[in-house]
Design a protein around this motif. Structure first.
Motif, short mmCIF file in Angstrom:
data_model
loop_
_atom_site.label_atom_id
_atom_site.label_comp_id
_atom_site.label_asym_id
_atom_site.label_seq_id
_atom_site.Cartn_x
_atom_site.Cartn_y
_atom_site.Cartn_z
N ILE A 15 -3.44 1.86 11.43
CA ILE A 15 -3.25 1.59 13.07
C ILE A 15 -3.92 1.95 13.71
CG2 ILE A 15 -1.42 1.33 15.03
CD1 ILE A 15 0.75 1.10 13.38
N THR A 16 -4.70 3.04 14.02
CA THR A 16 -5.79 3.31 14.49
C THR A 16 -7.34 2.65 13.88
OG1 THR A 16 -4.82 5.75 14.11
CG2 THR A 16 -6.97 6.09 14.74
N GLU A 17 -7.07 2.43 12.67
CA GLU A 17 -8.43 1.80 12.25
C GLU A 17 -7.83 0.61 12.90
OE1 GLU A 17 -10.97 0.41 8.69
OE2 GLU A 17 -8.97 2.09 8.10
N PHE A 18 -7.07 -0.25 13.09
CA PHE A 18 -7.17 -1.74 13.00
C PHE A 18 -6.98 -2.49 14.16
CE2 PHE A 18 -7.33 -1.58 8.52
CZ PHE A 18 -8.34 -2.57 8.46
N ALA A 45 5.49 11.08 32.32
CA ALA A 45 5.56 11.59 31.60
C ALA A 45 4.23 10.60 30.75
CB ALA A 45 6.75 12.39 30.28
N GLU A 46 3.37 10.71 29.75
CA GLU A 46 2.73 9.92 29.45
C GLU A 46 2.39 10.35 28.37
OE1 GLU A 46 0.55 7.23 33.36
OE2 GLU A 46 -0.97 8.47 31.68
N GLN A 47 1.73 9.51 27.16
CA GLN A 47 1.62 9.81 26.03
C GLN A 47 0.64 9.00 25.43
OE1 GLN A 47 4.20 10.63 22.48
NE2 GLN A 47 5.57 8.80 23.16
N THR A 48 -0.15 9.10 24.17
CA THR A 48 -1.19 7.81 23.84
C THR A 48 -0.77 7.95 22.70
OG1 THR A 48 -2.95 8.89 25.43
CG2 THR A 48 -3.53 7.52 23.14
N ALA A 49 -0.63 6.83 21.93
CA ALA A 49 0.09 5.85 20.42
C ALA A 49 -0.92 5.27 20.52
CB ALA A 49 1.01 5.75 20.95
N GLN A 50 -1.30 5.14 19.16
CA GLN A 50 -1.42 4.21 18.21
C GLN A 50 -0.28 2.96 17.85
OE1 GLN A 50 -5.01 4.02 18.23
NE2 GLN A 50 -4.93 5.97 19.36
N GLY A 51 -0.99 2.05 18.21
CA GLY A 51 -0.42 0.48 18.20
C GLY A 51 -1.42 -1.13 18.26
N ILE A 52 -1.05 -1.92 18.00
CA ILE A 52 -1.52 -3.21 17.13
C ILE A 52 -0.30 -3.87 17.99
CG2 ILE A 52 -1.73 -5.11 16.12
CD1 ILE A 52 -2.03 -2.69 13.82
N LEU A 53 -1.40 -5.03 19.31
CA LEU A 53 -0.49 -5.87 20.04
C LEU A 53 -0.88 -7.14 19.78
CD1 LEU A 53 1.00 -5.78 22.35
CD2 LEU A 53 -1.18 -6.69 23.94
N LEU A 54 0.68 -8.24 19.68
CA LEU A 54 0.56 -9.29 18.40
C LEU A 54 0.93 -9.83 18.57
CD1 LEU A 54 1.85 -7.53 15.09
CD2 LEU A 54 -0.82 -8.53 15.77
N ASP A 55 0.91 -11.59 19.32
CA ASP A 55 1.61 -13.00 20.09
C ASP A 55 3.08 -12.65 18.50
OD1 ASP A 55 0.07 -13.97 22.11
OD2 ASP A 55 -1.76 -14.51 20.41
N PHE A 56 4.22 -13.69 19.09
CA PHE A 56 4.91 -14.09 18.12
C PHE A 56 4.37 -15.43 17.59
CE2 PHE A 56 7.75 -10.74 21.58
CZ PHE A 56 8.25 -10.27 20.09
N THR A 57 5.54 -15.20 16.42
CA THR A 57 5.21 -16.74 15.81
C THR A 57 6.22 -17.48 16.13
OG1 THR A 57 6.41 -16.24 14.11
CG2 THR A 57 4.34 -15.74 13.43
N GLY A 58 5.66 -18.93 16.19
CA GLY A 58 6.75 -20.14 16.63
C GLY A 58 8.51 -19.78 15.31
N VAL A 93 -1.16 -1.38 27.49
CA VAL A 93 -2.63 -1.58 26.48
C VAL A 93 -3.19 -2.90 27.06
CG1 VAL A 93 -3.00 -3.28 25.13
CG2 VAL A 93 -0.24 -2.00 25.22
N GLN A 94 -4.74 -2.05 27.31
CA GLN A 94 -5.91 -2.16 27.58
C GLN A 94 -5.47 -3.13 29.14
OE1 GLN A 94 -5.96 -6.69 25.41
NE2 GLN A 94 -6.65 -5.41 23.98
N GLY A 95 -4.61 -1.84 30.02
CA GLY A 95 -4.81 -1.75 31.56
C GLY A 95 -4.11 -2.49 31.87
N ARG A 96 -3.39 -3.17 30.85
CA ARG A 96 -1.73 -4.12 31.66
C ARG A 96 -0.48 -3.44 31.24
NH1 ARG A 96 -1.36 -10.41 29.49
NH2 ARG A 96 0.38 -10.73 30.90
N ILE A 97 0.00 -3.25 32.31
CA ILE A 97 1.11 -2.62 32.16
C ILE A 97 3.04 -3.46 31.78
CG2 ILE A 97 3.19 -1.39 33.64
CD1 ILE A 97 1.13 -0.66 35.31
N TRP A 98 2.96 -3.23 30.40
CA TRP A 98 4.42 -3.84 30.05
C TRP A 98 5.33 -2.95 30.08
CZ3 TRP A 98 3.01 -8.41 27.70
CH2 TRP A 98 1.56 -9.13 27.20
#
Length: 122
Positions: A15-18, A45-58, A93-98
């Motif tokens: 996940i860190t790589e991709f 409190a904040e912590q940094t994680a490694q993640g992958i943001l994906l779209d949901f499929t149909g 993620v990428q400056g956007r709050i979710w």
């Protein structure tokens, strides 16, 4: 357990790589002071994680009516986190709050957290 520890390390490396850095933010409200009628300052409190943001499929939209247009799937590596994400947390993620919406899934074989899968909404 060593197998699952190695799996958690491998998940973090992949996940860190991709993926990308994700900030998990937990805000706690201050305590109410009846003498002043106000709440004291809260904490964040904040912590940094490694993640992958994906779209949901149909197919996922068809099978789950709780997914709204614009929702995303966020997969987070569990290894190295100080605390697990919760439904009241926010992620950046990428400056956007979710916001995190149910369900929050955890892959945790034999008591070793490997991956968190979150549904997030902006």
């Amino acid at each position: 357990m060593a197998f699952y520890d190695e799996t958690a390390v491998m998940a973090l490396e992949m996940i860190t790589e991709f993926g990308q850095p994700v900030i998990i933010r937990a805000a706690t409200a201050g305590e109410y002071d009846p003498a002043t009628g106000t709440a004291g300052p809260g904490t964040v409190a904040e912590q940094t994680a490694q993640g992958i943001l994906l779209d949901f499929t149909g197919q996922e939209f068809q099978n789950n009516s709780l997914i709204k247009q614009g929702d995303k799937k966020l997969k987070l590596a569990a290894k190295g986190l100080e605390w697990a994400p919760g439904l009241l947390n926010k992620v950046i993620v990428q400056g956007r709050i979710w916001s995190i919406v149910p369900p929050l899934k955890e892959s945790n074989p034999a008591g070793t957290p490997i991956l968190y899968e979150l549904q997030v909404r902006s």
